[in-house]
Design a protein around this motif. Structure first.
Motif, short mmCIF file in Angstrom:
data_model
loop_
_atom_site.label_atom_id
_atom_site.label_comp_id
_atom_site.label_asym_id
_atom_site.label_seq_id
_atom_site.Cartn_x
_atom_site.Cartn_y
_atom_site.Cartn_z
N ILE A 1 -46.33 -10.47 -86.17
CA ILE A 1 -44.98 -10.30 -86.72
C ILE A 1 -44.49 -11.56 -87.42
N ALA A 2 -44.69 -12.70 -86.82
CA ALA A 2 -44.10 -13.91 -87.37
C ALA A 2 -45.11 -15.03 -87.68
N HIS A 3 -45.85 -15.46 -86.65
CA HIS A 3 -46.71 -16.63 -86.83
C HIS A 3 -47.75 -16.43 -87.94
N MET B 1 -49.52 -24.60 -87.05
CA MET B 1 -48.08 -24.71 -86.86
C MET B 1 -47.69 -26.18 -86.62
N ILE C 1 -53.90 -20.72 -84.24
CA ILE C 1 -52.70 -20.78 -85.09
C ILE C 1 -51.88 -22.03 -84.76
N TYR D 1 -47.51 -15.07 -90.73
CA TYR D 1 -46.96 -15.31 -92.07
C TYR D 1 -46.49 -16.75 -92.24
N ILE D 2 -45.97 -17.31 -91.15
CA ILE D 2 -45.55 -18.71 -91.20
C ILE D 2 -46.77 -19.60 -91.43
#
Lengths: 107, 153
Positions: A13-15, A86, A82, A17-18
């Motif tokens: 959901i998020a990571h 990050m 990931i 794409y970030i």
């Protein structure tokens, strides 16, 4: 350096794409060309073509789940969690330059 | 079904830029209350459980004082993006080991069908959060309009 890669996180959901954005921004900053495929909850996006994979100097797999690696047979593959992207996207790309011995072209 | 537009995802009813919470639990509970009161959830407790399940899989403090907790849950009726800005720094498991004061809580239904377009929008938001320049303008937003522009324009 030509970089291709995949990002995929547990929820998709998020990571995912970030991390894509962070890899791309860091690679561009260092003068690399880059294309990152996202494998998130909406399915694969920005999908890498066979040609793009063939032409790439290195493949980054920033994934916390299993992804199909058969497309990258014979390529230099760097598999990382990931979290590394990050934390320090620029550090990751610099390290890859070091590892495969390609000098950084811009800074 | 709500039309999947920016307008339908950017909902001031589930945004609070002046939260007085001091802990992660309080923030999550507060934003969950907003989601519930605005009809995004059918059950608060099980949604919170699903948020913490995701938390257990990996940290959601992305650094730069921003957290992106998310719950994919049977309790979610409509995809929603709750946004909170707190007046205190909140201890949160983060990649840079710093506390947070901006929280994006993603509410995503378990059945993907019908929510794909919304998930695309959420993916766009996430992409923007990964961009340092955009993140700066998101963090400095003082009102809904500025926040909306930073997130979607």
């Amino acid at each position: 350096m030509k970089i291709v890669g995949i990002t995929a996180c547990v929820a998709g959901i998020a990571h995912t794409y970030i991390a894509k954005e962070k890899i791309e921004k860091a690679a561009i900053k260092l003068g690399d060309t880059v294309k990152i495929e996202t494998q998130g909850s909406i399915g694969p996006e920005n999908v890498l073509t066979d040609e793009e994979i063939r032409d790439a100097d290195v493949v980054i797999l920033a994934t916390d789940i299993e992804v199909d690696k058969s497309r990258f047979k014979g390529k230099k593959v760097v598999a990382i969690p990931i979290s590394m992207v990050m934390k320090s996207p620029l550090g990751v790309i610099k390290k890859i330059h070091e590892k495969i011995n390609v000098p950084i072209s811009a800074m | 079904m709500i039309e999947p537009t920016v307008e339908s995802l950017f909902d001031p009813k589930i945004i609070d830029l002046n939260i007085n919470a001091k802990t992660k639990d309080e923030v999550i509970t507060h934003l969950t209350d907003l989601l519930y009161e605005s009809g995004y959830l059918k059950d608060k407790d099980s949604y919170i459980k699903d948020i913490y399940f995701r938390e257990s899989l990996g940290i959601t403090g992305m650094g730069d004082n921003v957290a992106i907790p998310h719950g994919k849950s049977d309790s979610v009726l409509n995809t929603g993006l709750a946004i909170g800005k707190t007046n205190h720094m909140i201890p949160w498991e983060s990649y840079d080991n710093q506390p947070v004061n901006i929280i994006f809580l993603f509410a995503v239904p378990n059945n993907d069908e019908g929510s794909k377009a919304h998930l695309h929008l959420l993916a766009d938001v996430a992409t923007r959060l990964g961009n340092d320049d955009i993140l700066k303008s998101i963090k400095s937003a003082q009102d809904f309009d500025q926040l909306k522009n930073a997130l979607f324009k």
